[in-house]
Design an enzyme around this catalytic site. Sequence first.
Site, short mmCIF file in Angstrom:
data_model
loop_
_atom_site.label_atom_id
_atom_site.label_comp_id
_atom_site.label_asym_id
_atom_site.label_seq_id
_atom_site.Cartn_x
_atom_site.Cartn_y
_atom_site.Cartn_z
CD GLU A 98 -1.74 -2.40 1.56
OE1 GLU A 98 -0.56 -2.65 1.85
OE2 GLU A 98 -2.66 -3.24 1.67
CG MET A 102 22.57 12.66 2.94
SD MET A 102 23.72 13.79 2.10
CE MET A 102 22.72 14.33 0.73
CG PHE A 146 -9.42 -10.40 10.71
CD1 PHE A 146 -8.15 -10.79 11.11
CD2 PHE A 146 -9.72 -10.35 9.36
CE1 PHE A 146 -7.19 -11.15 10.16
CE2 PHE A 146 -8.77 -10.71 8.41
CZ PHE A 146 -7.51 -11.11 8.82
CD GLN A 147 -7.19 -7.78 7.03
OE1 GLN A 147 -8.13 -7.52 6.29
NE2 GLN A 147 -6.02 -8.19 6.60
CE LYS A 202 -17.17 -7.05 3.44
NZ LYS A 202 -16.49 -8.32 3.76
#
Lengths: 589, 184
Positions: free
Chosen positions: A52, A486, A114-115, A164
């Site tokens: 993502e 760097m 969940f999630q 949802k």
Amino acid sequence: MAEKMTGAEMVIQALTDQGIEHIFGYPGGAALPIYDAMFQQDFVKHILVRHEQGATHMAEGYARSTGKAGVVLVTSGPGATNAVTGLTDALLDSIPLVCITAQVPTTLIGTDAFQECDTVGITRSCTKHNYLVKDIAELPRIMHEAFRIATTGRPGPVVVDIPKDVQFAVGDYYRPDDASLRHQSYRPQVDGDAKAIEAAVDLMLKAERPIFYTGGGVINAGPEASENLRELAELTGFPVTSTLMGLGAFPASNPQWMGMLGMHGTYEANMAMHDCDVMINIGARFDDRITGRVDAFSPNSTKIHIDIDPSSINKIVRVDLPIVGDCNRVLEEMIRVWRSRTNQPRTEAIAPWWAEIQKWRSVNSLGFKNSDTVIKPQWAIQRLYEATRKQSKDVYITTEVGQHQMWAAQHFHFDKPNHWMTSGGLGTMGYGLPAAVGVQVAHPDALVIDIAGEASVQMTMQELSTAVQYRLPIKVFILNNERMGMVRQWQDLLHGSRYAHSYSESLPDFVKLAEAYGAKGIKCDTPAELDAAIADMLAYDGPVLFDVLVERDENCLPMIPSGKPHNEIILPDTAGIGDIIDEKGKMLV
Amino acid sequence: MNAHLQPTGSAYFLTQETQQIERHTLSVLVDNEPGILARVVGLFSARGYNIESLTVSETEHGRRLSRITVVVTATPRVLVQIKLQLERLVPVHRVHDLTAEGSAIERELALIKVAGTGEHRGETLRLADAFRAHIVDATVESFVFEVTGKPDKIDSFIALMQPLGLVEVVRTGLAAISRGKESL
């Protein structure tokens, strides 16, 4: 006209109404209804990413190169948390993103489902605004308001978190007008104060050592702002420098261009900032990488600051004349006022200033010692730039973060806005490869090159798979010094050369890696072969991973050490310092 | 605390802040919607600003507007930043620095429980009367007083109750409004 549809259909319909043809995302349980709705239409095309974070950087590249909002679609929980880095990146660089995150059903929110994660809580401080949609009746308004907030004023990321059950719920879809949006408190000021603009022009008309210091705000104000900047520069005859984010707004090929300023900016740009008498800041925010030591920053100048965000005014540096407004509108107005006062640039009055700038220029602060045996990273970028100039295609450059990024800013020259995509504010390693994918999606016929480092590119390497899947012929030009260059440079300068964990061990064979992904791999470690290898890369019709083995311990110069004033810049030892600075100054250099 | 307070802005060359810290009362008019308080408070913690007191309630039910009164301590430069950063939040309508705009009226309400028997009760009542504290609950062994006023008046009353059997205190935080006919 209201139309009955599900929440998931509303999301797709709102994207369609906003003219969004491409979104970047990754499905998951809570996002399934939206994916289902998307499956049943053709207008909105979905680019399936590998992580993502990649989706957010792709959307940033898409947004930065088109001026439109970039759209991300992710699922709940890890989908949302993985997007946080990109959202923060977009917030700091003022990139318009709309990120739709799916959420567990409203009945499960707060139960550690969940999630499940507290997406609006987590993203509150890394978005311009965010929403949790609990009622289907609110969804159409919020979807459109999200785009309005993301793209207007100072642009930024907006998260819309949709449970949802709201995606399944049926409601009336409508397209709200601005008056029916909820947040009447949101009113960005776009027109600059007329009296302040006149006062600014009056100061400019008396200036003897003026400078335009421009930033990403000019790019964000649209291509017209860049046109107007060019016109104002021509009308006035003043020198122009820009921040990292503003590169391309003013053409690098113009004689009034002094190069980038700041920590790794040119000697002439930084010295001119230090010694100027009138500074006109257009859409920049006095970032600490620009100012160096604030109490020694441009000590004798009258400062004019044009910014659409009132909180940028006097945040770091106290300015004498603030103008809150859209850069383009203010520039248009400045041009009009300037024309009403005079038809002449201040060529004669500022001739001594230009003579001084010329002396600083002659130092050649971007110089470096080239080599016959090892590829110098600066030279590699110069060769890449020369090769791309011969291309008939539009050229877009993205970068990762580190030395290669600064070298790209110094040695690759931009004549057009929206062609340079880099992570400036947040400094996100791993930005460049996915950003290049996003740019290529928006500009399928263009040449899109990610100038990368071998450490950064491994952070989001998996998005090469996305490029292969969608036949996006991005070129990843890896300046491989087997170091986090760097970090190593700072350890060299500030930590007694103790190189704690700043080298790349167990590097992959990038050629084999490219081949494993189904892309082309090229490797080059000899200066004499570089041009031919670059030609190979450009000629290949598909994604390329190009491993350029460069000098390992090259420092990126010039450099103003953190917390030091502009006139304490460290120059490369090739610089022709001559009699420009005194003995005391030489000690500092 | 705030990196931008330091002239160098660098961890390698630290310097001291020279501006004096001031205490100001801000009045913030916001859309009353879920998460607004978290947005405001989150901004303070994210940017390292100090909150001394915070009072929130819906004040215009028709337009769903809430008034947040927040007392902050900061240097003058940071005070300006706090106001501008608050105004950047999408649901924030206006922010007024009531302290900077003139002497605002500031009041707070406290409920104070004092327990005791015998001669302490008489002394407690005499002091409560002097502070115009109302008795809102009484038992043979305790009182609950309601006292309103400026925060320092409430501080004084609480200090006097301490030796007389102070049990617990609850305070509303500051409510403030500007003088004269103008509104926010």
